[in-house]
Write an enzyme that holds these catalytic residues in place. Structure first.
Site, PDB file in Angstrom:
ATOM      1  N   TYR A 100     -32.304   4.848 -34.731  1.00  0.00           N
ATOM      2  CA  TYR A 100     -33.545   3.905 -34.924  1.00  0.00           C
ATOM      3  C   TYR A 100     -34.624   4.195 -33.588  1.00  0.00           C
ATOM      4  O   TYR A 100     -34.733   5.483 -33.220  1.00  0.00           O
ATOM      5  CB  TYR A 100     -33.087   2.573 -34.193  1.00  0.00           C
ATOM      6  CG  TYR A 100     -31.930   2.099 -35.147  1.00  0.00           C
ATOM      7  CD1 TYR A 100     -32.147   2.141 -36.655  1.00  0.00           C
ATOM      8  CD2 TYR A 100     -30.711   1.742 -34.671  1.00  0.00           C
ATOM      9  CE1 TYR A 100     -31.186   1.673 -37.480  1.00  0.00           C
ATOM     10  CE2 TYR A 100     -29.799   1.209 -35.670  1.00  0.00           C
ATOM     11  CZ  TYR A 100     -30.040   1.357 -36.996  1.00  0.00           C
ATOM     12  OH  TYR A 100     -28.889   0.696 -37.736  1.00  0.00           O
TER      13      TYR A 100
ATOM     14  N   CYS B 240      -6.297  -3.436 -35.171  1.00  0.00           N
ATOM     15  CA  CYS B 240      -7.170  -3.079 -36.153  1.00  0.00           C
ATOM     16  C   CYS B 240      -6.618  -1.915 -36.863  1.00  0.00           C
ATOM     17  O   CYS B 240      -5.743  -0.950 -36.078  1.00  0.00           O
ATOM     18  CB  CYS B 240      -8.489  -2.752 -35.519  1.00  0.00           C
ATOM     19  SG  CYS B 240      -9.624  -1.688 -36.344  1.00  0.00           S
TER      20      CYS B 240
END
Ligand code: ADP
Ligand code: SF4
Length: 700
Positions: A180, A348
């Site tokens: 970005y 997870c």
């Protein structure tokens, strides 16, 4: 139960500039796919984590200006008063539980395509990012920012920071990572400038420094100002007075931000799948940061083990334990550690289905936590379920992911549950799949559920029990749930991209044959039009056993759908390491035991490949015989008092494990429920302030 004294350090309050986090559990910014269009869904999703003990809860990328427009990928905005109201729902929800709320203000620079705003993307030097991922490709090249553009972006950042403060955020980000805008100034490949913003590392850091300064000027008295920065590339470049440019960057900014949020550079390494990368994989890149700043540091690494977390802190690697995926899979992870209930953590599994949701542009889905994203839409809570006041005897046939989740949720609701499976161990497809290269962590889906079920007195487990219609009718439960899974077929694939016909030869295999221990003759050809992980991972598995394997797919890449889960580059790398030839854009036409005939998907041109066996990883169809047998005996079912026969998981619609778990949970929530949303509650954007959409400025 109480907290293990070893883990108490995780619950120390920590300052971040002018604000104090109640503990060290920090949900770092992560994509939720929810955007400002689903503000209530988003607020409830994040509230669950605050309730579960995370001390800081952040948004995902939140654009500071229409020149940063990532559509159709989901992103939040902080552009106008409606946005403030939408975010305020989340900050209020987070504050209700004593946590801090952070906002990841973001400008995507050249990596966004501004498809909606139609403004030229901004960049330091007009250099685009040539993505291999269709979703990220565009055909508009970025504009080189002039000084006025730089001033405008700095103004937008300050203005968005003030709006964020009004919305109730406690921590405001400057983002310089993952390709970005801030990152593009840091990296010489993007930044060819010859003014004070380019050249030396001091100059390349200038834009990020100014972004931090304007944010601090705007809100620094009230909010902590965090810098999120990717360090992987710069860590690999030698510095002039430090071991690397990453070191020089941190030294130059040292005590300017109130917090450093440090990470890798690209999604496949930053948010890497467990198939290829273990827990704590960022450490070698970010381990130096604390030695160069007095400010707190947060980093991630798919941390689910409290011992690993404590070790990161004691060894001076991190101050805050960052979590994105672990917080999705178990929003109550911190509370479970604090209460000495570590065995109940829903760890997870690192499958990255959550990431695929963002790539799909939809609210986050999670394999382990079927309630993720459903807190507001369906009223599901990650830990609590509505107890039934009319318990029933419910028989579940099939103990794979769908059956296990259904049994657990029905058990928690207070029903009397019988769970039967023909196999000796519960786990269904995972019993085999967990043995494939890199997939052992996936068995956490089974471990978590089986562990809880074994403790429940109202659940009976029946392994090694093959049930047919007669046995089920004899058992006469109140309800029957079929979770009998699916079978892989040996169907071929047409040039219209439709599964057709069958390939009938004794040396044709399906994944079920390999799971059943049938050994193929080499050389083998794997024909994959399933396109998710199974074709690639079975190829690796067979090659690891010394069988020469070639991989063929009609798709453009091996395991093509794994681009969605960040795995695709690593799948190709793994196949290359095993010296597996990969042929794309080809169909399998025929096989005679010695030669396979392939045809190009578009031209039809035929080629021949020598092989002695073929594995087709293609279409899965439900294992539906039991359902059919039961539906043909409606009278016997009624006589036995069986009120319903439902199907869940792969036997209803074959798919990824995430879908099976969700399907099992959904049915368990809906049986006898007082309220049922059909199909779910629909959220709407907040548009109270339509007048605020008027963004006119005086023409010059
Ligand atoms: P899902 O992903 O939908 O949970 P799986 O294929 O992982 O599906 O699991 C299905 C399970 O159902 C397997 O363990 C299989 O052995 C079991 N099963 C299928 N048919 C029967 C049956 N008639 N009786 C008992 N167990 C069955
Ligand atoms: Fe973890 Fe998979 Fe859930 Fe993502 S979808 S949080 S990787 S279990």
């Amino acid at each position: 139960m109480t907290c293990n004294p070893r883990y108490e350090i995780l619950f120390e309050p920590m300052r971040i500039g002018p604000v104090t986090a109640p503990n060290r559990f920090y949900q770092v910014p992560h994509a939720s796919g929810m955007t400002n269009a689903l503000p209530r869904v988003r607020a409830a999703f994040r509230e669950a984590k605050a309730e579960g003990g995370w001390g800081v809860i952040c948004t995902g990328a939140c654009s500071i200006d229409p020149s940063s427009d990532d559509a159709p990928l989901p992103f939040a905005t902080m552009w106008d008063d409606n946005d403030i109201r939408a975010h305020a729902l989340m900050t209020e929800a987070v504050h209700r539980h004593g946590a801090l709320a952070g906002v990841e203000l973001w400008h995507g620079g050249a990596s966004v395509m501004n498809r909606t705003s139609r403004l030229p993307p901004l960049s330091p030097s007009g250099i685009p990012w040539m993505a291999t991922h269709v979703g990220f490709m565009g055909n508009l090249r970025p504009k080189t920012m002039d000084k006025a553009d730089i001033r405008d972006v700095l103004k937008c950042q300050a203005e968005a920071a003030r709006k964020a403060r009004t919305a109730g955020f406690d921590i405001v980000y400057v983002y310089a990572g993952m390709g970005y805008l801030g990152y593009e100034f840091l990296l010489p490949e993007y930044n060819h400038r010859v003014d004070e913003y380019g050249g030396s590392i001091e100059n390349r850091v200038r834009f990020v420094r100014e972004m931090i300064e304007v944010t601090k000027d705007a809100v620094g008295k009230d909010c902590g100002v965090a810098l999120r920065v990717s360090l992987e590339e710069l860590r690999g470049r030698p510095g002039r007075n430090q071991p690397s440019e990453a070191h020089e960057l941190i030294e130059l900014l040292a005590d300017l931000p109130d917090l450093f949020d440090v990470k890798m550079d690209s999604s496949p390494t930053d948010c890497s799948a467990s198939r290829f990368t273990g827990e704590g994989s960022h450490e070698p890149v970010i381990d130096f940061v604390k030695s160069l700043t007095t400010k707190p540091v947060v980093g991630v690494g798919r941390f689910t083990s409290p011992d690993t977390m404590v070790s990161q802190i004691r060894r001076g690697v991190l101050d805050f334990i960052g979590g994105a995926r672990p917080s999705i899979a178990d929003p109550f992870l911190p509370n479970k550690i604090r209460e000495g209930r570590e065995a109940e953590i829903r760890e997870c599994i690192g499958c990255n289905i959550c990431i695929s949701s963002w790539h799909d542009g939809v609210p986050v889905r999670c394999t382990q936590n079927p309630t993720a994203g459903e807190e507001w839409r369906r009223g599901w809570h990650p830990e609590r379920v509505e107890r039934t006041d009319a318990p029933e005897r419910i028989l579940i046939v099939g103990g794979g992911p769908a059956g296990l989740e259904c049994a657990l949720t029905l058990g928690r609701r207070g029903h009397e549950v019988m769970l039967a499976d023909s196999n000796r161990t519960f786990g269904g497809r995972l019993t085999f799949e967990k043995t494939l290269p890199g997939l052992s962590a996936w068995n956490r889906v089974v471990d978590y559920r089986f562990g809880r079920l074994s403790e429940m007195s109202n659940v009976s487990l029946y392994p090694e029990s093959v049930l047919g219609a007669d046995e089920i009718i004899d058992l006469a439960p109140d309800r029957v749930v079929l979770a009998t899974g699916a079978r892989w077929t040996d169907m071929l694939y047409s040039s219209l991209e439709i599964p057709v016909g069958r390939l009938d030869h004794p040396d044709v295999f399906t994944p079920d044959d390999i799971a059943g221990g049938r050994l193929p003759k080499g050389p083998m050809l794997v024909f994959d039009f399933d396109n998710y992980y199974m074709g690639g991972v079975l190829t690796e598995h067979l090659a690891a056993q010394g069988i020469p394997v070639s991989y063929v797919t009609p798709a453009g890449q091996a395991s093509a759908w794994t681009i969605m889960t960040n795995e695709l580059p690593l799948v190709h790398r793994a196949l290359a390491r095993r010296k597996v030839p990969v042929t794309t854009l080809h169909l399998l036409k025929s096989f005679d035991g010695e030669t396979a005939t392939l045809a190009h998907l578009f031209t039809g041109e035929e080629t021949r490949m020598a092989c002695r066996s073929v594995l087709i990883v293609g279409l899965r169809l439900p294992r539906g015989e039991l359902f059919e047998a039961l539906t043909q005996r409606a009278d016997a079912l009624a006589d036995a008092g069986i009120r319903s026969v439902d199907r869940i998981g792969d036997t209803l619609a074959p798919g990824a494990i995430a879908h099976a778990v969700h399907s099992g949970h959904k049915l368990a929530q809906e049986i006898g429920a007082k309220i049922r949303w059909r199909p779910y509650r629909r959220d709407t954007p907040i548009v109270d302030a339509v007048a605020d959409f008027d963004m006119r400025t005086a023409a010059e």
